[in-house]
Design a protein around this motif. Structure first.
Motif, PDB file in Angstrom:
ATOM      1  N   PRO A 152      -1.373  -2.575 -10.534  1.00  0.00           N
ATOM      2  CA  PRO A 152      -0.707  -3.764 -11.053  1.00  0.00           C
ATOM      3  C   PRO A 152      -1.658  -4.642 -11.859  1.00  0.00           C
ATOM      4  CG  PRO A 152      -0.210  -3.451  -8.721  1.00  0.00           C
ATOM      5  CD  PRO A 152      -1.301  -2.489  -9.069  1.00  0.00           C
ATOM      6  N   LEU A 205       7.789 -10.612  -8.325  1.00  0.00           N
ATOM      7  CA  LEU A 205       7.545  -9.958  -9.606  1.00  0.00           C
ATOM      8  C   LEU A 205       7.687 -10.902 -10.794  1.00  0.00           C
ATOM      9  CD1 LEU A 205       9.300  -6.536  -8.937  1.00  0.00           C
ATOM     10  CD2 LEU A 205       6.861  -7.067  -8.870  1.00  0.00           C
ATOM     11  N   ARG A 256       9.234  -2.968  -4.081  1.00  0.00           N
ATOM     12  CA  ARG A 256       8.077  -3.865  -4.110  1.00  0.00           C
ATOM     13  C   ARG A 256       7.394  -3.875  -5.472  1.00  0.00           C
ATOM     14  NH1 ARG A 256       5.141  -1.087   0.888  1.00  0.00           N
ATOM     15  NH2 ARG A 256       5.936   0.694  -0.317  1.00  0.00           N
ATOM     16  N   ALA A 257       7.620  -2.838  -6.262  1.00  0.00           N
ATOM     17  CA  ALA A 257       6.972  -2.727  -7.574  1.00  0.00           C
ATOM     18  C   ALA A 257       7.927  -2.948  -8.729  1.00  0.00           C
ATOM     19  CB  ALA A 257       6.312  -1.358  -7.718  1.00  0.00           C
ATOM     20  N   LEU A 274       3.330  -3.613 -13.004  1.00  0.00           N
ATOM     21  CA  LEU A 274       2.530  -2.455 -13.379  1.00  0.00           C
ATOM     22  C   LEU A 274       2.439  -2.376 -14.900  1.00  0.00           C
ATOM     23  CD1 LEU A 274       4.029   0.184 -10.924  1.00  0.00           C
ATOM     24  CD2 LEU A 274       1.763  -0.864 -10.775  1.00  0.00           C
ATOM     25  N   LEU A 317       1.156   0.124  -1.794  1.00  0.00           N
ATOM     26  CA  LEU A 317       2.240   0.230  -2.756  1.00  0.00           C
ATOM     27  C   LEU A 317       2.365   1.665  -3.275  1.00  0.00           C
ATOM     28  CD1 LEU A 317       4.223  -1.803  -4.126  1.00  0.00           C
ATOM     29  CD2 LEU A 317       2.664  -1.789  -6.068  1.00  0.00           C
ATOM     30  N   ASP A 342      -1.262  -4.506  -1.625  1.00  0.00           N
ATOM     31  CA  ASP A 342      -1.107  -3.692  -2.827  1.00  0.00           C
ATOM     32  C   ASP A 342      -1.580  -2.261  -2.595  1.00  0.00           C
ATOM     33  OD1 ASP A 342      -1.768  -6.273  -5.308  1.00  0.00           O
ATOM     34  OD2 ASP A 342       0.055  -5.672  -4.265  1.00  0.00           O
ATOM     35  N   SER A 376      -0.556   2.843 -12.540  1.00  0.00           N
ATOM     36  CA  SER A 376      -0.479   2.794 -11.079  1.00  0.00           C
ATOM     37  C   SER A 376      -1.159   1.561 -10.474  1.00  0.00           C
ATOM     38  CB  SER A 376      -1.126   4.054 -10.484  1.00  0.00           C
ATOM     39  OG  SER A 376      -2.431   4.236 -10.968  1.00  0.00           O
ATOM     40  N   THR A 419       8.442  -5.260 -13.878  1.00  0.00           N
ATOM     41  CA  THR A 419       7.336  -4.788 -13.062  1.00  0.00           C
ATOM     42  C   THR A 419       6.038  -5.457 -13.471  1.00  0.00           C
ATOM     43  OG1 THR A 419       6.158  -2.810 -12.302  1.00  0.00           O
ATOM     44  CG2 THR A 419       6.876  -2.832 -14.602  1.00  0.00           C
ATOM     45  N   PRO A 442       4.631   3.122  -5.950  1.00  0.00           N
ATOM     46  CA  PRO A 442       5.631   2.602  -6.892  1.00  0.00           C
ATOM     47  C   PRO A 442       6.776   3.542  -7.209  1.00  0.00           C
ATOM     48  CG  PRO A 442       3.565   3.097  -8.017  1.00  0.00           C
ATOM     49  CD  PRO A 442       3.287   3.203  -6.557  1.00  0.00           C
TER      50      PRO A 442
END
Length: 395
Positions: free
Chosen positions: A393, A140, A102-103, A210, A17, A14, A391, A208, A19
């Motif tokens: 997760p 996700l 990935r996000a 996030l 990441l 992570d 920003s 997401t 995003p």
């Protein structure tokens, strides 16, 4: 209906990441501009690109150039009435956002016939978007979703399309903006599948982990004065009479100006709104017509009561909104903003564009100036509406 999903891959790191990425170009040649965007956004995990561009570009050239620059990566966007870049307000440029696969799992589709868009189509569209997001990323699963809508800003179908889509989306929050054309009010376009489309809409679903918040704000406060629409041409969004008097003359009397002085700056400074529950939703005036009528950016009907509104300090409201988002989400990775072009006109008239640009840039706001905003199925005006994305997760 052409539906595209963006694959997402699992990552166990992570901390690595990234995003979102943002970039903009003021180059006038479409090929040069899109290559500049790609040079700043392309990376191995780029999964989706969203862009907003000035209508001054040759759209016939820009469409294929954007497709070529991001070959194999889904891209959506629209034309604008001004752009919001990482450096603040801009005109005559392109701003783009790259979403890391990935996000974000992203699915998008084009509605190419707004007039006939109905509930069954909306339900089918929503189901396909949800399934595409599910298939795109097992990593996700459990993430939350939000939807962005970009509509032809000169269509008269926004209210019907948005209300229908909102019914199908249920609890999924949605927001968006109506495409512009640099205040020409002639032709506006959305972009999908390598080219620009009119009389169409793009719907983008994001999934997401996030944290995010869909928000809307405006700086307008109600006055006591009321205007009743006593005669309207609903199909053309024209009000012919207010309080049983010619609409333009009655509005001019309200704002203390001669009819001949009515212009976009006056409309921006003296808007009207319809009250629904405890909230006032602005119905911005597009222009005064030779027959004494007023054209609006939103739907108008006989019998509705319009409340006169007056602006409070715009910069103060903007600062409070941005501070509140930061307090609730932490430092945002991105704030995607749909900002009514009438707000920008007001800032220009007040000489506050540079100060507003500084606030937007410091907060990480990227987006465009619209011909109308969308929030949970409502078509509204003179707002800043968007999504703030954190920003870090969620667990």
């Amino acid at each position: 209906m052409d539906l595209l999903a963006v694959d997402a891959t699992e990552t166990g790191d992570d901390s690595a990441l990234s995003p979102v990425g943002t970039a903009y170009s003021a180059r006038r040649d479409p090929g040069e501009a899109t290559r500049e965007l790609a040079s700043r956004l392309l990376h191995a995990e780029l999964g989706f690109v969203l862009f907003f561009c000035s209508a001054e570009y040759s759209l016939e050239a820009l469409g294929p150039a954007m497709d070529a620059a991001f070959q194999g990566i889904p891209v959506s966007g629209c034309t604008t009435a001004g752009e919001i870049t990482p450096a603040g307000y801009c005109r005559g440029c392109i701003v783009a956002i790259g979403f890391d696969r990935r996000a974000f799992a992203v699915a998008h589709t084009l509605i190419d016939d707004l007039e006939s868009f109905g509930l069954l189509q909306a339900q089918r569209l929503t189901g396909e978007l949800l399934e595409s997001c599910r298939q795109a990323s097992s990593a996700l699963e459990g993430g939350q979703r939000f939807v962005l809508t970009l509509l032809d800003g000169l269509s008269s179908s926004e209210e019907q399309v948005l209300a229908t889509l909102d019914t199908a989306l249920g609890s999924i929050p949605s927001f968006g903006g109506s495409a512009g054309d640099d205040n020409r009010l002639a032709y506006t376009h959305v972009y999908s599948d390598g080219r620009f489309h009119s009389e169409s809409a793009v719907v983008v679903m994001f999934q997401t982990r996030l944290p995010f918040e869909v928000f809307t704000t405006h700086h307008l406060r109600p006055r006591r004065e009321k205007l009743v629409v006593t005669r309207a041409d609903c199909e053309r969004r024209r009000v012919l009479e207010l309080n049983a008097a010619p609409a333009a003359a009655e509005y001019a009397r309200l704002v203390g100006q001669p009819v001949t002085s009515l212009n976009p700056a006056i409309f921006a400074s003296h808007p009207l709104a319809v009250r629904i529950g405890e909230q006032h939703y602005v119905r911005s005036i597009q222009g005064a017509n030779e027959d004494g009528s007023l054209s609006f950016y939103c739907a108008v009907e006989n019998g509705i009561v319009l409340t006169a509104m007056q602006p409070a300090p715009l910069l103060e409201d903007l600062q409070l909104t941005l501070d509140g988002l930061r307090q609730r989400l932490g430092e945002p990775a991105l704030i995607l903003g749909c900002d009514c072009f009438l707000r920008r006109l007001e800032l220009e008239a007040l000489g506050q564009v540079d100060e507003a640009s500084k606030l937007l840039g410091q907060a990480g706001v990227v987006g465009f100036n619209t011909y109308g905003e969308q929030h949970h199925g409502m078509h509204i005006n003179q707002t800043l509406t968007g999504v703030a994305i954190g920003s870090v997760p969620t667990a």
